[in-house]
Design an enzyme around this catalytic site. Sequence first.
Site, PDB file in Angstrom:
ATOM      1  N   GLY A   1       0.861  -1.193   0.000  1.00 53.37           N
ATOM      2  CA  GLY A   1       0.000   0.000   0.000  1.00 53.37           C
ATOM      3  C   GLY A   1       0.889   1.231   0.000  1.00 53.37           C
ATOM      4  O   GLY A   1       1.263   1.739  -1.059  1.00 53.37           O
ATOM      5  N   SER A   2       1.299   1.651   1.208  1.00 53.09           N
ATOM      6  CA  SER A   2       2.254   2.770   1.289  1.00 53.09           C
ATOM      7  C   SER A   2       3.573   2.387   0.624  1.00 53.09           C
ATOM      8  O   SER A   2       4.207   3.196  -0.052  1.00 53.09           O
ATOM      9  CB  SER A   2       2.511   3.141   2.754  1.00 53.09           C
ATOM     10  OG  SER A   2       1.343   3.701   3.310  1.00 53.09           O
TER      11      SER A   2
ATOM     12  N   ILE B   1      -8.911  -0.689  -5.793  1.00 54.25           N
ATOM     13  CA  ILE B   1      -8.791  -0.033  -7.100  1.00 54.25           C
ATOM     14  C   ILE B   1     -10.084   0.715  -7.422  1.00 54.25           C
ATOM     15  O   ILE B   1     -11.146   0.095  -7.591  1.00 54.25           O
ATOM     16  CB  ILE B   1      -8.447  -1.069  -8.207  1.00 54.25           C
ATOM     17  CG1 ILE B   1      -7.177  -1.843  -7.836  1.00 54.25           C
ATOM     18  CG2 ILE B   1      -8.321  -0.377  -9.562  1.00 54.25           C
ATOM     19  CD1 ILE B   1      -5.949  -0.997  -7.544  1.00 54.25           C
TER      20      ILE B   1
ATOM     21  N   GLU C   1      -4.521   7.939  -2.292  1.00 58.52           N
ATOM     22  CA  GLU C   1      -3.455   8.636  -3.055  1.00 58.52           C
ATOM     23  C   GLU C   1      -2.250   8.950  -2.158  1.00 58.52           C
ATOM     24  O   GLU C   1      -1.676  10.040  -2.202  1.00 58.52           O
ATOM     25  CB  GLU C   1      -3.980   9.910  -3.728  1.00 58.52           C
ATOM     26  CG  GLU C   1      -5.133   9.622  -4.620  1.00 58.52           C
ATOM     27  CD  GLU C   1      -4.931   9.904  -6.095  1.00 58.52           C
ATOM     28  OE1 GLU C   1      -5.759   9.440  -6.852  1.00 58.52           O
ATOM     29  OE2 GLU C   1      -3.973  10.566  -6.497  1.00 58.52           O
TER      30      GLU C   1
END
Length: 380
Positions: free
Chosen positions: A131-132, A157, A363
């Site tokens: 993820g990160s 997604i 984001e």
Amino acid sequence: MIDFTPNEEQKALQDLARKFSQKEIAPVALAYDKEPVFPEEIIKKAHAAGLLNLTCPKEYGGQGFGLVTSSLITEEMNVACVAISGMLGINSLACGPILIGGTEEQKRRFLLPLNQAGKTASFGLTEREAGSDAGGLKTRAKLEGDHYVLNGQKCFITNASYAALYTIFATIDPSQGTKGICGFIVPRESSGLSIGKVEDKMGQRALNVAEVNLENVIVPRENLLGKEGKGFKIAMETLDEGRVNIATCGVGLARAAFEAARDYAKKRVQFGKPIGTFQALNFMLADMAAAVDSARLLTWLAGSMADQGKRFSREAAQAKFYATDVAMRVTTDAVQIYGGYGYTKEYAVEKYMRDAKLMQIYEGTNQVNRIVAGGALMRG
Ligand code: COS
């Protein structure tokens, strides 16, 4: 001279977006929150009104606006509903890798028909264990003759269930870390591509978020974006622009919450006076207004650097974490000003507060965005 006044064209576009979103999005926002469905009709109307693919150049079927103009438009849409607006704006993230890393042929072949038809796409970077740490992704791409074979799974997604094409990031060699990552254009009809679990979320409920399964998906060699190993940089540059867009969403949502709270505080009478005239609440409103304005200015700064062709990773990251933290704070304060009513589904402010939380996460979490901004400060 520094002038924060939009020019005549920008004012007309702002006006168009405001009227469109108040007519087509605001009236259905709560219904879409209760029963999320694909906003097909709204997308069609936005396409017809010239409100899709704002920053994509005209030659590839977009509107060809810069990021500041796009931000003026997007703010208006997000005042009405961040989730529906997210579905309308997804192509800027999903198609970013093609604009940044694609050849002229790829842009004409994939972007033009997608945009002309008003279809939507998806950006596939995140995985369960990456993820990160996006550079740690595990989806594999293996070159076999004239095509790559993709295997893996993407999660969280946006728009996955409805995308006509996906920009997917996969590694040709995990031992190379970020330098093994490649970007690919993967059409929806590719055999072996399927949609997994659709997330049932706290907020932004009209924003479709799902898994994408890739099982022996054949991707022609000509769908590779840039050179092998350039995918991570393409993804990061795409996220620079994406973060300005999310900052704008934060500004729009915070503005919606502030305006609702201000109007309520003028009308709601307690102890014989409108509650907004009590200093405790009046100062809260003053802080909320200042936060919205400062978040907008940081967002425009990042957008204007991008429009001038300058590197804007730090400004994009700081606008993203600042504006979305503002959105969380201002929506929470709006609920507080509404008191008990604010906590009920009778008023939009409880939706605003739920919607805001996701902005601090997607984001790049706001912690990751502080890493990006802080890292740039130390280097620069
Ligand atoms: N533009 C251009 N190049 C960039 C870049 C950018 N914005 N960010 C990083 N790069 C380059 C670096 O310069 C480096 O290049 P070199 O190896 O040639 O020096 C390379 O990419 C690797 O960068 P870095 O070492 O910083 O990578 P990390 O693995 O440490 O990851 C973070 C950095 C954490 C910032 C990155 O993984 C990230 O943004 N994670 C969050 C992902 C995200 O936002 N996901 C949301 C998906 S959409 S909802």
